[in-house]
Scaffold this motif. Structure first.
Motif, PDB file in Angstrom:
ATOM      1  N   ALA A 266     -11.289   3.602  -2.947  1.00  0.00           N
ATOM      2  CA  ALA A 266      -9.880   3.872  -3.168  1.00  0.00           C
ATOM      3  C   ALA A 266      -9.216   2.549  -3.523  1.00  0.00           C
ATOM      4  O   ALA A 266      -9.434   1.542  -2.843  1.00  0.00           O
ATOM      5  CB  ALA A 266      -9.243   4.461  -1.925  1.00  0.00           C
ATOM      6  N   TYR A 267      -8.434   2.553  -4.589  1.00  0.00           N
ATOM      7  CA  TYR A 267      -7.807   1.333  -5.099  1.00  0.00           C
ATOM      8  C   TYR A 267      -6.308   1.366  -4.820  1.00  0.00           C
ATOM      9  O   TYR A 267      -5.647   2.384  -5.075  1.00  0.00           O
ATOM     10  CB  TYR A 267      -8.069   1.205  -6.593  1.00  0.00           C
ATOM     11  N   TYR A 268      -5.802   0.238  -4.327  1.00  0.00           N
ATOM     12  CA  TYR A 268      -4.406   0.134  -3.924  1.00  0.00           C
ATOM     13  C   TYR A 268      -3.762  -1.087  -4.577  1.00  0.00           C
ATOM     14  O   TYR A 268      -4.371  -2.156  -4.638  1.00  0.00           O
ATOM     15  CB  TYR A 268      -4.290  -0.041  -2.414  1.00  0.00           C
ATOM     16  N   CYS A 269      -2.512  -0.940  -4.969  1.00  0.00           N
ATOM     17  CA  CYS A 269      -1.743  -2.112  -5.387  1.00  0.00           C
ATOM     18  C   CYS A 269      -0.793  -2.497  -4.251  1.00  0.00           C
ATOM     19  O   CYS A 269      -0.370  -1.649  -3.464  1.00  0.00           O
ATOM     20  CB  CYS A 269      -0.996  -1.857  -6.683  1.00  0.00           C
ATOM     21  N   ASN A 270      -0.502  -3.775  -4.199  1.00  0.00           N
ATOM     22  CA  ASN A 270       0.249  -4.316  -3.064  1.00  0.00           C
ATOM     23  C   ASN A 270       1.148  -5.441  -3.508  1.00  0.00           C
ATOM     24  O   ASN A 270       0.769  -6.282  -4.332  1.00  0.00           O
ATOM     25  CB  ASN A 270      -0.728  -4.825  -2.009  1.00  0.00           C
ATOM     26  N   VAL A 271       2.349  -5.448  -2.946  1.00  0.00           N
ATOM     27  CA  VAL A 271       3.249  -6.584  -3.027  1.00  0.00           C
ATOM     28  C   VAL A 271       3.833  -6.789  -1.643  1.00  0.00           C
ATOM     29  O   VAL A 271       4.620  -5.964  -1.173  1.00  0.00           O
ATOM     30  CB  VAL A 271       4.391  -6.375  -4.041  1.00  0.00           C
ATOM     31  N   GLY A 272       3.395  -7.831  -0.980  1.00  0.00           N
ATOM     32  CA  GLY A 272       3.907  -8.101   0.360  1.00  0.00           C
ATOM     33  C   GLY A 272       3.635  -6.942   1.295  1.00  0.00           C
ATOM     34  O   GLY A 272       2.498  -6.567   1.540  1.00  0.00           O
ATOM     35  N   THR A 273       4.706  -6.346   1.802  1.00  0.00           N
ATOM     36  CA  THR A 273       4.560  -5.224   2.733  1.00  0.00           C
ATOM     37  C   THR A 273       4.579  -3.867   2.028  1.00  0.00           C
ATOM     38  O   THR A 273       4.521  -2.830   2.684  1.00  0.00           O
ATOM     39  CB  THR A 273       5.690  -5.243   3.768  1.00  0.00           C
ATOM     40  N   TYR A 274       4.646  -3.880   0.723  1.00  0.00           N
ATOM     41  CA  TYR A 274       4.707  -2.637  -0.049  1.00  0.00           C
ATOM     42  C   TYR A 274       3.335  -2.288  -0.608  1.00  0.00           C
ATOM     43  O   TYR A 274       2.661  -3.134  -1.191  1.00  0.00           O
ATOM     44  CB  TYR A 274       5.710  -2.774  -1.188  1.00  0.00           C
ATOM     45  N   TRP A 275       2.975  -1.006  -0.434  1.00  0.00           N
ATOM     46  CA  TRP A 275       1.684  -0.519  -0.889  1.00  0.00           C
ATOM     47  C   TRP A 275       1.849   0.708  -1.770  1.00  0.00           C
ATOM     48  O   TRP A 275       2.691   1.561  -1.487  1.00  0.00           O
ATOM     49  CB  TRP A 275       0.822  -0.123   0.313  1.00  0.00           C
ATOM     50  N   GLY A 276       1.027   0.773  -2.804  1.00  0.00           N
ATOM     51  CA  GLY A 276       0.900   2.023  -3.533  1.00  0.00           C
ATOM     52  C   GLY A 276       0.073   2.993  -2.705  1.00  0.00           C
ATOM     53  O   GLY A 276      -0.559   2.613  -1.711  1.00  0.00           O
ATOM     54  N   GLN A 277       0.037   4.234  -3.142  1.00  0.00           N
ATOM     55  CA  GLN A 277      -0.599   5.277  -2.338  1.00  0.00           C
ATOM     56  C   GLN A 277      -2.110   5.316  -2.491  1.00  0.00           C
ATOM     57  O   GLN A 277      -2.768   6.021  -1.769  1.00  0.00           O
ATOM     58  CB  GLN A 277      -0.024   6.657  -2.694  1.00  0.00           C
ATOM     59  N   GLY A 278      -2.653   4.565  -3.416  1.00  0.00           N
ATOM     60  CA  GLY A 278      -4.099   4.570  -3.606  1.00  0.00           C
ATOM     61  C   GLY A 278      -4.521   5.556  -4.660  1.00  0.00           C
ATOM     62  O   GLY A 278      -3.965   6.653  -4.764  1.00  0.00           O
ATOM     63  N   THR A 279      -5.505   5.158  -5.426  1.00  0.00           N
ATOM     64  CA  THR A 279      -6.096   6.046  -6.421  1.00  0.00           C
ATOM     65  C   THR A 279      -7.610   5.887  -6.329  1.00  0.00           C
ATOM     66  O   THR A 279      -8.123   4.779  -6.230  1.00  0.00           O
ATOM     67  CB  THR A 279      -5.552   5.730  -7.835  1.00  0.00           C
ATOM     68  N   LEU A 280      -8.306   7.014  -6.353  1.00  0.00           N
ATOM     69  CA  LEU A 280      -9.734   7.012  -6.080  1.00  0.00           C
ATOM     70  C   LEU A 280     -10.540   6.820  -7.350  1.00  0.00           C
ATOM     71  O   LEU A 280     -10.327   7.514  -8.349  1.00  0.00           O
ATOM     72  CB  LEU A 280     -10.130   8.329  -5.421  1.00  0.00           C
ATOM     73  N   VAL A 281     -11.459   5.873  -7.287  1.00  0.00           N
ATOM     74  CA  VAL A 281     -12.389   5.622  -8.386  1.00  0.00           C
ATOM     75  C   VAL A 281     -13.802   5.932  -7.895  1.00  0.00           C
ATOM     76  O   VAL A 281     -14.230   5.392  -6.872  1.00  0.00           O
ATOM     77  CB  VAL A 281     -12.306   4.158  -8.860  1.00  0.00           C
ATOM     78  N   THR A 282     -14.476   6.788  -8.614  1.00  0.00           N
ATOM     79  CA  THR A 282     -15.852   7.134  -8.285  1.00  0.00           C
ATOM     80  C   THR A 282     -16.738   6.812  -9.474  1.00  0.00           C
ATOM     81  O   THR A 282     -16.493   7.308 -10.584  1.00  0.00           O
ATOM     82  CB  THR A 282     -15.985   8.622  -7.932  1.00  0.00           C
ATOM     83  N   VAL A 283     -17.734   5.976  -9.236  1.00  0.00           N
ATOM     84  CA  VAL A 283     -18.664   5.591 -10.295  1.00  0.00           C
ATOM     85  C   VAL A 283     -20.016   6.210  -9.965  1.00  0.00           C
ATOM     86  O   VAL A 283     -20.680   5.806  -9.009  1.00  0.00           O
ATOM     87  CB  VAL A 283     -18.781   4.067 -10.421  1.00  0.00           C
ATOM     88  N   SER A 284     -20.383   7.181 -10.757  1.00  0.00           N
ATOM     89  CA  SER A 284     -21.600   7.924 -10.461  1.00  0.00           C
ATOM     90  C   SER A 284     -22.103   8.622 -11.710  1.00  0.00           C
ATOM     91  O   SER A 284     -21.314   9.037 -12.561  1.00  0.00           O
ATOM     92  CB  SER A 284     -21.332   8.962  -9.368  1.00  0.00           C
ATOM     93  N   SER A 285     -23.402   8.758 -11.794  1.00  0.00           N
ATOM     94  CA  SER A 285     -23.991   9.495 -12.907  1.00  0.00           C
ATOM     95  C   SER A 285     -24.214  10.954 -12.504  1.00  0.00           C
ATOM     96  O   SER A 285     -24.690  11.747 -13.316  1.00  0.00           O
ATOM     97  CB  SER A 285     -25.299   8.847 -13.337  1.00  0.00           C
TER      98      SER A 285
END
Length: 110
Positions: free
Chosen positions: A91-110
């Motif tokens: 799960a990937y998140y962006c952050n600035v200080g105390t602020y967070w995005g909600q996360g987005t899921l990346v799945t790498v699979s064949s």
């Protein structure tokens, strides 16, 4: 301040994805934005950031494959991910200080 992350999905090994982190009011022009990721069963880790002057930093695990950049208005930061590996699954998140995005899921699979 709200951060909205998007762009995750399922991709095959070797593929590419571009994540976005959106805000408003040009907030990203004045702050360092950090991308974190959290793989299943592991701690959340920072791996890329872009500073207010546009300098970028990357963890060794993504250096040369991932690229972070910002739009001129300072409202969106992008993470271009190339040559994806199964170990990039998280799960990937962006952050600035105390602020967070909600996360987005990346799945790498064949």
């Amino acid at each position: 301040v709200q951060l909205q992350a998007s762009g995750g999905g399922l991709v095959q090994p070797g593929g590419s994805l571009r994540l976005s982190c959106a805000t408003s009011g040009g907030f990203f022009r004045f702050n360092t934005i950090t991308w974190y990721r959290q793989a299943p069963g592991k701690q959340r880790e920072a791996f890329a950031d872009i500073t207010r002057d546009g300098s970028t930093n990357y963890a060794d695990s993504v250096k040369g494959r991932f690229f972070i950049f910002r739009d001129s208005a300072g409202n969106t930061v992008y993470l271009q991910m190339n040559s994806l590996k199964p170990e990039d699954t998280a799960a990937y998140y962006c952050n600035v200080g105390t602020y967070w995005g909600q996360g987005t899921l990346v799945t790498v699979s064949s």
